[in-house]
Design a protein around this motif. Structure first.
Motif, PDB file in Angstrom:
ATOM      1  N   LYS A  37      -6.275  -3.470  -7.405  1.00 24.94           N
ATOM      2  CA  LYS A  37      -6.406  -2.022  -7.483  1.00 24.94           C
ATOM      3  C   LYS A  37      -5.019  -1.367  -7.501  1.00 24.94           C
ATOM      4  CE  LYS A  37     -10.852  -2.083  -7.502  1.00 24.94           C
ATOM      5  NZ  LYS A  37     -11.555  -1.782  -8.781  1.00 24.94           N
ATOM      6  N   LEU A  38      -4.869  -0.405  -8.417  1.00 23.78           N
ATOM      7  CA  LEU A  38      -3.585   0.259  -8.622  1.00 23.78           C
ATOM      8  C   LEU A  38      -3.779   1.767  -8.611  1.00 23.78           C
ATOM      9  CD1 LEU A  38      -2.777  -1.757 -11.883  1.00 23.78           C
ATOM     10  CD2 LEU A  38      -2.170  -2.477  -9.554  1.00 23.78           C
ATOM     11  N   SER A  46       0.825  -1.214   0.000  1.00 25.95           N
ATOM     12  CA  SER A  46       0.000   0.000   0.000  1.00 25.95           C
ATOM     13  C   SER A  46       0.855   1.258   0.000  1.00 25.95           C
ATOM     14  CB  SER A  46      -0.928  -0.001   1.218  1.00 25.95           C
ATOM     15  OG  SER A  46      -0.179  -0.077   2.417  1.00 25.95           O
ATOM     16  N   GLY A  47       2.185   1.092  -0.136  1.00 26.83           N
ATOM     17  CA  GLY A  47       3.065   2.246  -0.257  1.00 26.83           C
ATOM     18  C   GLY A  47       3.789   2.600   1.019  1.00 26.83           C
ATOM     19  N   ALA A  48       4.246   3.836   1.101  1.00 28.09           N
ATOM     20  CA  ALA A  48       4.963   4.300   2.293  1.00 28.09           C
ATOM     21  C   ALA A  48       4.009   4.371   3.478  1.00 28.09           C
ATOM     22  CB  ALA A  48       5.577   5.669   2.037  1.00 28.09           C
ATOM     23  N   LEU A  55      -3.548  -5.292  -4.354  1.00 22.64           N
ATOM     24  CA  LEU A  55      -3.363  -3.857  -4.131  1.00 22.64           C
ATOM     25  C   LEU A  55      -1.910  -3.457  -4.372  1.00 22.64           C
ATOM     26  CD1 LEU A  55      -5.274  -1.586  -2.926  1.00 22.64           C
ATOM     27  CD2 LEU A  55      -4.121  -2.009  -0.753  1.00 22.64           C
ATOM     28  N   ALA A  56      -1.716  -2.373  -5.145  1.00 26.08           N
ATOM     29  CA  ALA A  56      -0.401  -1.737  -5.276  1.00 26.08           C
ATOM     30  C   ALA A  56      -0.646  -0.243  -5.405  1.00 26.08           C
ATOM     31  CB  ALA A  56       0.356  -2.265  -6.485  1.00 26.08           C
ATOM     32  N   ILE A  57      -0.386   0.492  -4.335  1.00 23.63           N
ATOM     33  CA  ILE A  57      -0.733   1.912  -4.273  1.00 23.63           C
ATOM     34  C   ILE A  57       0.503   2.728  -3.877  1.00 23.63           C
ATOM     35  CG2 ILE A  57      -2.150   3.641  -3.076  1.00 23.63           C
ATOM     36  CD1 ILE A  57      -4.309   1.560  -2.776  1.00 23.63           C
ATOM     37  N   GLY A  58       0.598   3.932  -4.418  1.00 26.41           N
ATOM     38  CA  GLY A  58       1.657   4.860  -4.032  1.00 26.41           C
ATOM     39  C   GLY A  58       3.035   4.258  -4.212  1.00 26.41           C
ATOM     40  N   GLY A  59       3.800   4.228  -3.120  1.00 26.09           N
ATOM     41  CA  GLY A  59       5.137   3.662  -3.175  1.00 26.09           C
ATOM     42  C   GLY A  59       5.154   2.201  -3.564  1.00 26.09           C
TER      43      GLY A  59
END
Length: 258
Positions: free
Chosen positions: A130-131, A63-65, A108-112
């Motif tokens: 979801k991207l 999910s990023g940073a 899920l792969a979001i932000g970072g």
């Protein structure tokens, strides 16, 4: 090494596992630092021919940073620069990792998280994942180097749309615009990723690693062979892989690259 990042080995394939499922594999500053150290170790490991990145389960790729750290580590220009320099250094090491890389995205792969995936050579995703890059939701400007990679993948208009709106898109839409290479059902995506990975590692690492370096030079703006690239190509003709490849062809068998 903490258990939040660990390596699984399967012959010449190494898998870097993000193991922070309770936070959807969000990356702390310490994890970004550790990522750089792991990549340095794997680069030196001659037994490894390919690297896969994935989340520990079906919950998330990443999910990023970890935004909960931002008030402490990223809440002034000075602190933000130190944070950005460290994280971007690790992302750059992934982008320039000299061996083939695959991001295996589930859910899920979001932000970072998407930034890490975009730094890999290939992206596999489970159907319906979801991207997105949601920097506009918290009022920060996405960095230039990762923005350039996004533009290289999907073009300036789609990159602006993704960044301006901070929207999440499906893996299927991601594949349509060039963000994702392959989409498979959740129960099949890891198997298909490994089939693809094994096709790569069955070929010459001398060739594949060199090809990656040549393509990287093109992405970096080179239009003609530099002396370094010219020598890289010439050196391949005196490699053990070249000898084995020619011998296998003449003997009408599959090459056994070591």
């Amino acid at each position: 090494m903490t258990n939040q990042l660990h390596i699984e080995r399967n012959g010449p394939i190494a898998t870097l596992v993000f193991n922070r499922a309770e936070k959807k594999n969000s990356f702390s500053l310490a994890m970004f630092k550790q990522l750089g150290q792991i990549l340095e170790e794997l680069e030196k490991d001659t037994s490894i021919k390919l690297l896969i990145l994935k989340g520990v389960d079906e919950t998330s790729f990443s999910s990023g940073a970890d935004i909960t750290e931002f008030l402490e580590n990223r809440f002034s220009a000075e602190k933000a620069k130190a944070y950005n320099d460290l994280t971007l250094e690790s992302v750059e090491k992934l982008y320039r990792f000299p061996k083939p890389t695959i991001a295996l995205i589930k859910t899920l792969a979001i932000g970072g998280g998407l930034e890490l995936a975009n730094s890999c050579d290939f992206r596999f995703a489970s159907a319906g994942s979801k991207l997105g890059i949601t920097a506009a939701n918290i009022g920060i400007i996405y960095n230039l180097t990762s923005t350039k990679r996004l533009v290289n993948l999907i073009g300036p208009s789609k990159a602006k749309e993704l960044l301006y709106t901070a929207k999440l898109i499906s893996a299927e839409e991601g594949q349509e615009i060039g963000l994702i290479d392959y989409v498979f059902p959740m129960e099949e995506v890891e198997k298909e990723c490994l089939i693809f990975a094994n096709k790569i590692v069955s070929k010459s690492s001398t060739a594949n690693n060199g090809i990656k370096q040549v393509i990287q030079s093109i992405l970096d703006g080179e239009n003609e062979e530099t002396l370094e690239i010219e020598q890289l190509i010439l050196d391949s003709f005196s490699s053990k892989d070249y000898t084995e490849g020619i011998q296998a062809f003449l003997e009408k068998r599959k090459p056994n690259f070591t």
